[in-house]
Design a protein around this motif. Structure first.
Motif, PDB file in Angstrom:
ATOM      1  N   LYS A  10     -13.702 -44.988 -88.339  1.00  0.00           N
ATOM      2  CA  LYS A  10     -12.667 -44.500 -87.419  1.00  0.00           C
ATOM      3  C   LYS A  10     -12.392 -43.014 -87.629  1.00  0.00           C
ATOM      4  O   LYS A  10     -12.231 -42.260 -86.667  1.00  0.00           O
ATOM      5  N   GLU A  11     -12.354 -42.589 -88.899  1.00  0.00           N
ATOM      6  CA  GLU A  11     -12.122 -41.170 -89.208  1.00  0.00           C
ATOM      7  C   GLU A  11     -13.212 -40.276 -88.633  1.00  0.00           C
ATOM      8  O   GLU A  11     -12.994 -39.099 -88.392  1.00  0.00           O
ATOM      9  N   ASN A  12     -14.391 -40.832 -88.390  1.00  0.00           N
ATOM     10  CA  ASN A  12     -15.508 -40.082 -87.836  1.00  0.00           C
ATOM     11  C   ASN A  12     -15.623 -40.235 -86.320  1.00  0.00           C
ATOM     12  O   ASN A  12     -16.668 -39.955 -85.742  1.00  0.00           O
ATOM     13  N   GLY A  13     -14.547 -40.683 -85.679  1.00  0.00           N
ATOM     14  CA  GLY A  13     -14.471 -40.647 -84.224  1.00  0.00           C
ATOM     15  C   GLY A  13     -14.721 -41.940 -83.481  1.00  0.00           C
ATOM     16  O   GLY A  13     -14.584 -41.973 -82.257  1.00  0.00           O
ATOM     17  N   PHE A  14     -15.095 -43.006 -84.160  1.00  0.00           N
ATOM     18  CA  PHE A  14     -15.311 -44.273 -83.461  1.00  0.00           C
ATOM     19  C   PHE A  14     -13.972 -44.942 -83.188  1.00  0.00           C
ATOM     20  O   PHE A  14     -13.066 -44.895 -84.008  1.00  0.00           O
ATOM     21  N   GLN A  15     -13.869 -45.545 -81.998  1.00  0.00           N
ATOM     22  CA  GLN A  15     -12.615 -46.166 -81.594  1.00  0.00           C
ATOM     23  C   GLN A  15     -12.879 -47.344 -80.679  1.00  0.00           C
ATOM     24  O   GLN A  15     -13.994 -47.546 -80.233  1.00  0.00           O
ATOM     25  N   GLY A  16     -11.833 -48.120 -80.412  1.00  0.00           N
ATOM     26  CA  GLY A  16     -11.929 -49.210 -79.442  1.00  0.00           C
ATOM     27  C   GLY A  16     -12.566 -50.473 -79.969  1.00  0.00           C
ATOM     28  O   GLY A  16     -13.148 -51.236 -79.212  1.00  0.00           O
ATOM     29  N   PHE A  17     -12.478 -50.750 -81.234  1.00  0.00           N
ATOM     30  CA  PHE A  17     -13.137 -51.892 -81.853  1.00  0.00           C
ATOM     31  C   PHE A  17     -12.741 -53.201 -81.155  1.00  0.00           C
ATOM     32  O   PHE A  17     -11.580 -53.551 -81.090  1.00  0.00           O
ATOM     33  N   LYS A  18     -13.744 -53.896 -80.618  1.00  0.00           N
ATOM     34  CA  LYS A  18     -13.546 -55.159 -79.905  1.00  0.00           C
ATOM     35  C   LYS A  18     -14.576 -56.170 -80.382  1.00  0.00           C
ATOM     36  O   LYS A  18     -15.683 -55.810 -80.769  1.00  0.00           O
ATOM     37  N   THR A  19     -14.228 -57.434 -80.307  1.00  0.00           N
ATOM     38  CA  THR A  19     -15.194 -58.473 -80.636  1.00  0.00           C
ATOM     39  C   THR A  19     -16.101 -58.712 -79.430  1.00  0.00           C
ATOM     40  O   THR A  19     -15.756 -58.367 -78.287  1.00  0.00           O
ATOM     41  N   VAL A  20     -17.237 -59.328 -79.693  1.00  0.00           N
ATOM     42  CA  VAL A  20     -18.144 -59.679 -78.604  1.00  0.00           C
ATOM     43  C   VAL A  20     -17.433 -60.598 -77.625  1.00  0.00           C
ATOM     44  O   VAL A  20     -17.536 -60.435 -76.407  1.00  0.00           O
ATOM     45  N   LYS A  21     -16.668 -61.545 -78.137  1.00  0.00           N
ATOM     46  CA  LYS A  21     -15.932 -62.475 -77.270  1.00  0.00           C
ATOM     47  C   LYS A  21     -14.976 -61.714 -76.349  1.00  0.00           C
ATOM     48  O   LYS A  21     -14.899 -62.001 -75.153  1.00  0.00           O
ATOM     49  N   GLU A  22     -14.249 -60.748 -76.889  1.00  0.00           N
ATOM     50  CA  GLU A  22     -13.323 -59.958 -76.065  1.00  0.00           C
ATOM     51  C   GLU A  22     -14.067 -59.215 -74.957  1.00  0.00           C
ATOM     52  O   GLU A  22     -13.589 -59.143 -73.819  1.00  0.00           O
ATOM     53  N   LEU A  23     -15.248 -58.684 -75.264  1.00  0.00           N
ATOM     54  CA  LEU A  23     -16.018 -57.940 -74.267  1.00  0.00           C
ATOM     55  C   LEU A  23     -16.646 -58.858 -73.232  1.00  0.00           C
ATOM     56  O   LEU A  23     -16.782 -58.484 -72.072  1.00  0.00           O
ATOM     57  N   TRP A  24     -17.037 -60.080 -73.629  1.00  0.00           N
ATOM     58  CA  TRP A  24     -17.551 -61.044 -72.647  1.00  0.00           C
ATOM     59  C   TRP A  24     -16.464 -61.380 -71.638  1.00  0.00           C
ATOM     60  O   TRP A  24     -16.723 -61.528 -70.450  1.00  0.00           O
ATOM     61  N   ILE A  25     -15.227 -61.486 -72.104  1.00  0.00           N
ATOM     62  CA  ILE A  25     -14.105 -61.837 -71.224  1.00  0.00           C
ATOM     63  C   ILE A  25     -13.751 -60.684 -70.292  1.00  0.00           C
ATOM     64  O   ILE A  25     -13.469 -60.885 -69.119  1.00  0.00           O
ATOM     65  N   ASN A  26     -13.771 -59.459 -70.811  1.00  0.00           N
ATOM     66  CA  ASN A  26     -13.346 -58.318 -70.000  1.00  0.00           C
ATOM     67  C   ASN A  26     -14.168 -57.080 -70.323  1.00  0.00           C
ATOM     68  O   ASN A  26     -13.802 -56.276 -71.170  1.00  0.00           O
ATOM     69  N   LYS A  27     -15.272 -56.908 -69.614  1.00  0.00           N
ATOM     70  CA  LYS A  27     -16.134 -55.743 -69.828  1.00  0.00           C
ATOM     71  C   LYS A  27     -15.480 -54.451 -69.336  1.00  0.00           C
ATOM     72  O   LYS A  27     -15.927 -53.362 -69.672  1.00  0.00           O
ATOM     73  N   LYS A  28     -14.415 -54.569 -68.552  1.00  0.00           N
ATOM     74  CA  LYS A  28     -13.740 -53.371 -68.045  1.00  0.00           C
ATOM     75  C   LYS A  28     -13.043 -52.591 -69.160  1.00  0.00           C
ATOM     76  O   LYS A  28     -12.636 -51.453 -68.949  1.00  0.00           O
ATOM     77  N   GLU A  29     -12.930 -53.198 -70.345  1.00  0.00           N
ATOM     78  CA  GLU A  29     -12.351 -52.491 -71.484  1.00  0.00           C
ATOM     79  C   GLU A  29     -13.321 -51.459 -72.055  1.00  0.00           C
ATOM     80  O   GLU A  29     -12.925 -50.599 -72.824  1.00  0.00           O
ATOM     81  N   ILE A  30     -14.590 -51.553 -71.684  1.00  0.00           N
ATOM     82  CA  ILE A  30     -15.599 -50.617 -72.179  1.00  0.00           C
ATOM     83  C   ILE A  30     -15.553 -49.353 -71.316  1.00  0.00           C
ATOM     84  O   ILE A  30     -15.633 -49.433 -70.093  1.00  0.00           O
ATOM     85  N   PRO A  31     -15.453 -48.172 -71.927  1.00  0.00           N
ATOM     86  CA  PRO A  31     -15.376 -46.925 -71.149  1.00  0.00           C
ATOM     87  C   PRO A  31     -16.623 -46.678 -70.303  1.00  0.00           C
ATOM     88  O   PRO A  31     -17.735 -47.027 -70.696  1.00  0.00           O
ATOM     89  N   GLN A  32     -16.414 -46.070 -69.153  1.00  0.00           N
ATOM     90  CA  GLN A  32     -17.521 -45.685 -68.279  1.00  0.00           C
ATOM     91  C   GLN A  32     -17.873 -44.224 -68.560  1.00  0.00           C
ATOM     92  O   GLN A  32     -17.698 -43.351 -67.703  1.00  0.00           O
ATOM     93  N   LYS A  33     -18.341 -43.975 -69.779  1.00  0.00           N
ATOM     94  CA  LYS A  33     -18.775 -42.629 -70.162  1.00  0.00           C
ATOM     95  C   LYS A  33     -19.916 -42.761 -71.150  1.00  0.00           C
ATOM     96  O   LYS A  33     -20.164 -43.835 -71.697  1.00  0.00           O
ATOM     97  N   MET A  34     -20.629 -41.675 -71.363  1.00  0.00           N
ATOM     98  CA  MET A  34     -21.722 -41.672 -72.319  1.00  0.00           C
ATOM     99  C   MET A  34     -21.157 -41.667 -73.734  1.00  0.00           C
ATOM    100  O   MET A  34     -20.017 -41.243 -73.950  1.00  0.00           O
ATOM    101  N   GLY A  35     -21.941 -42.138 -74.683  1.00  0.00           N
ATOM    102  CA  GLY A  35     -21.492 -42.110 -76.065  1.00  0.00           C
ATOM    103  C   GLY A  35     -22.383 -42.920 -76.986  1.00  0.00           C
ATOM    104  O   GLY A  35     -23.417 -43.442 -76.583  1.00  0.00           O
ATOM    105  N   VAL A  36     -21.962 -43.010 -78.224  1.00  0.00           N
ATOM    106  CA  VAL A  36     -22.662 -43.767 -79.257  1.00  0.00           C
ATOM    107  C   VAL A  36     -21.804 -44.970 -79.601  1.00  0.00           C
ATOM    108  O   VAL A  36     -20.577 -44.873 -79.655  1.00  0.00           O
ATOM    109  N   TYR A  37     -22.456 -46.109 -79.826  1.00  0.00           N
ATOM    110  CA  TYR A  37     -21.715 -47.313 -80.183  1.00  0.00           C
ATOM    111  C   TYR A  37     -22.347 -47.980 -81.386  1.00  0.00           C
ATOM    112  O   TYR A  37     -23.531 -47.788 -81.679  1.00  0.00           O
ATOM    113  N   LEU A  38     -21.541 -48.731 -82.091  1.00  0.00           N
ATOM    114  CA  LEU A  38     -21.994 -49.498 -83.252  1.00  0.00           C
ATOM    115  C   LEU A  38     -21.761 -50.974 -82.992  1.00  0.00           C
ATOM    116  O   LEU A  38     -20.735 -51.350 -82.435  1.00  0.00           O
ATOM    117  N   VAL A  39     -22.694 -51.806 -83.422  1.00  0.00           N
ATOM    118  CA  VAL A  39     -22.490 -53.242 -83.432  1.00  0.00           C
ATOM    119  C   VAL A  39     -22.303 -53.596 -84.903  1.00  0.00           C
ATOM    120  O   VAL A  39     -23.172 -53.319 -85.734  1.00  0.00           O
TER     121      VAL A  39
END
Length: 115
Positions: A10-39
């Motif tokens: 988080k200190e290095n700029g990552f934000q918005g931590f969500k579970t896979v289940k949360e994202l399956w339910i509501n993909k609109k929580e994912i930003p519509q911008k370019m970036g790097v993501y971690l699984v």
């Protein structure tokens, strides 16, 4: 950066931590911008591989590889499963489109997320 420390991630700029289940339910929580993501797998010390895997076939290509190959490529004692990038100088993908592909692939759907 210590990739096993959520606080340091988080200190290095990552934000918005969500579970896979949360994202399956509501993909609109994912930003519509370019970036790097971690699984991240918070239970990384209990990694299990299945054969066959659940990834969807895309363009008829079997996404399964031998478990020995998965184990060889696994980074031991790391909660980071995957580091991905959405978009770039010649690619217009967003975090939402890229992660939607990743999530669909994990639901055995034919999705362009392989690797």
């Amino acid at each position: 950066m210590n990739f096993n420390s959520i606080d340091e991630i988080k200190e290095n700029g990552f934000q918005g931590f969500k579970t896979v289940k949360e994202l399956w339910i509501n993909k609109k929580e994912i930003p519509q911008k370019m970036g790097v993501y971690l699984v991240i797998d918070p239970n990384f010390k209990k990694t299990e591989f299945t054969n066959p895997g659940v990834g969807g076939f895309f363009k008829g290509k079997d996404p399964n590889v031998p478990i020995a190959e998965l184990k060889f490529n696994q980074v031991s004692n790391s909660q980071i499963i995957y580091i991905g990038k959405a978009g770039g100088s010649n690619v217009k993908a967003t975090l939402r489109t890229r992660l939607s592909q990743y999530l669909s692939f994990g639901q055995t759907k034919n999705a362009g997320h392989y690797g």
